[in-house]
Design an enzyme around this catalytic site. Structure first.
Site, PDB file in Angstrom:
ATOM      1  N   ASN A 156       0.086  -9.202  -5.047  1.00 20.39           N
ATOM      2  CA  ASN A 156       0.813  -8.559  -6.149  1.00 20.39           C
ATOM      3  C   ASN A 156       0.415  -9.122  -7.500  1.00 20.39           C
ATOM      4  O   ASN A 156       0.189  -8.385  -8.470  1.00 20.39           O
ATOM      5  CB  ASN A 156       2.319  -8.719  -5.945  1.00 20.39           C
ATOM      6  CG  ASN A 156       2.869  -7.801  -4.881  1.00 20.39           C
ATOM      7  OD1 ASN A 156       2.330  -6.721  -4.646  1.00 20.39           O
ATOM      8  ND2 ASN A 156       3.941  -8.219  -4.225  1.00 20.39           N
ATOM      9  N   ASP A 165       2.056  -2.789  -2.369  1.00 17.93           N
ATOM     10  CA  ASP A 165       2.761  -1.714  -1.668  1.00 17.93           C
ATOM     11  C   ASP A 165       1.864  -1.062  -0.616  1.00 17.93           C
ATOM     12  O   ASP A 165       2.311  -0.740   0.489  1.00 17.93           O
ATOM     13  CB  ASP A 165       3.236  -0.661  -2.667  1.00 17.93           C
ATOM     14  CG  ASP A 165       4.345  -1.172  -3.571  1.00 17.93           C
ATOM     15  OD1 ASP A 165       4.930  -2.220  -3.240  1.00 17.93           O
ATOM     16  OD2 ASP A 165       4.615  -0.519  -4.597  1.00 17.93           O
ATOM     17  N   ASP A 191       8.780  -8.007   2.086  1.00 15.35           N
ATOM     18  CA  ASP A 191       7.657  -8.011   3.037  1.00 15.35           C
ATOM     19  C   ASP A 191       8.096  -8.478   4.423  1.00 15.35           C
ATOM     20  O   ASP A 191       7.269  -8.914   5.223  1.00 15.35           O
ATOM     21  CB  ASP A 191       6.534  -8.914   2.514  1.00 15.35           C
ATOM     22  CG  ASP A 191       7.020 -10.338   2.248  1.00 15.35           C
ATOM     23  OD1 ASP A 191       8.232 -10.602   2.372  1.00 15.35           O
ATOM     24  OD2 ASP A 191       6.184 -11.218   1.929  1.00 15.35           O
TER      25      ASP A 191
END
Length: 275
Positions: A156, A165, A191
């Site tokens: 990320n 994502d 997650d």
């Protein structure tokens, strides 16, 4: 929609009724005017039977005309009522379909995780609670796997949340491929995921874990991404004798997952030092 239709129906009904009453009234006035214009000497008109019969026939004709007009008026009213009922039926069917669609959407949004398409935390916990009761009653196997995507924060921060994502969606796709129809995969948040395997022993669940790892390796070999998809997995089996509750089962699987995560990191560090 229905209220608007009812208001329109009332307006049309009132307008139609007034219009037809006005037509009948005009016919009646026209007939009366015709009588007074053409029959001025009533005594002369009733002097013999022939003339009397003519008057009665004429009156009968007028009555028949009025009754016919009333009958036509009533038939038109019935026809309009049938049409209105059919239209209302159509509107009600459409409203019912829209309502069912809305309810179905609410059910879907209430149980499905929007991004991944798998079950959400609420549904997963509810399903697990039900399976624990079944396992306790029937003394059957039940195993859960707690899963966490490794290094998602790094992905990320380095490549953006859209890349993170996409990695989550890819992980869900791989996990779902290795489930039976009776198994459930739900997203616990971020997650982290929970795999619920009813009627599955710890040994059988370990076979599922190995298949998942094999599919992850295949994915990484084919992938052109600059990062790898890695998942840490921890398993726990429900024990009827210990009378475990839902939180204990999940916490045990979660603890095993973090133990495996630390162990995997240590192995990677050891390999890196050797190289």
């Amino acid at each position: 929609m229905i209220e608007g239709f009812k208001e329109m129906k009332r307006e049309n009904k009132n307008t139609s009724s007034l219009y037809q009453l006005f037509i009948v009234f005009c016919y009646s006035i026209a007939i009366i005017i015709f009588i007074f214009l053409n029959i001025r000497d009533w005594d002369f008109f009733f002097k013999d039977d022939e003339r009397r019969r003519t008057v009665f026939l004429f009156i009968g004709y007028i009555i028949l005309l009025v009754l016919s007009g009333a009958l036509i008026f009533k038939i038109n009213q019935i026809k309009k009522k049938i049409i209105e009922l059919e239209l209302e039926k159509i509107f009600l069917l459409e409203e019912n379909q829209e309502y069912k669609k809305h309810i179905d959407q609410q059910k879907i949004y209430g149980t499905i995780d929007g991004m991944t398409g798998i079950y959400n935390r609420s549904f997963g916990l509810s399903f697990l609670d039900q399976q624990i009761k079944i396992a306790k009653r029937d003394r059957t196997d039940l195993t859960v796997s707690y899963l966490d995507i490794n290094d998602l924060k790094i992905v990320n921060d380095t490549y953006g949340h859209s890349a993170g994502d996409a990695l989550i969606i890819a992980a869900c796709s791989i996990l779902k491929e290795n489930l039976r129809e009776s198994d459930i995969l739900c997203r616990m948040g971020g997650d982290e995921f929970l795999m619920i395997l009813p009627g599955c022993s710890l040994e059988q669940a370990d076979l599922v874990r190995k298949r998942v790892i094999d599919h992850l390796n295949e994915f990484n070999q084919k992938s052109i991404l600059p990062y790898k998809l890695s998942i840490s997995i921890g398993m726990a089996a429900y024990s009827c004798d210990a009378d475990m509750i839902l939180e204990q089962l999940i916490n045990q699987a979660d603890a095993n997952m973090y133990y495996n995560k630390r162990h995997e990191k240590q192995n990677k560090l050891a390999i890196a030092e050797e190289n």
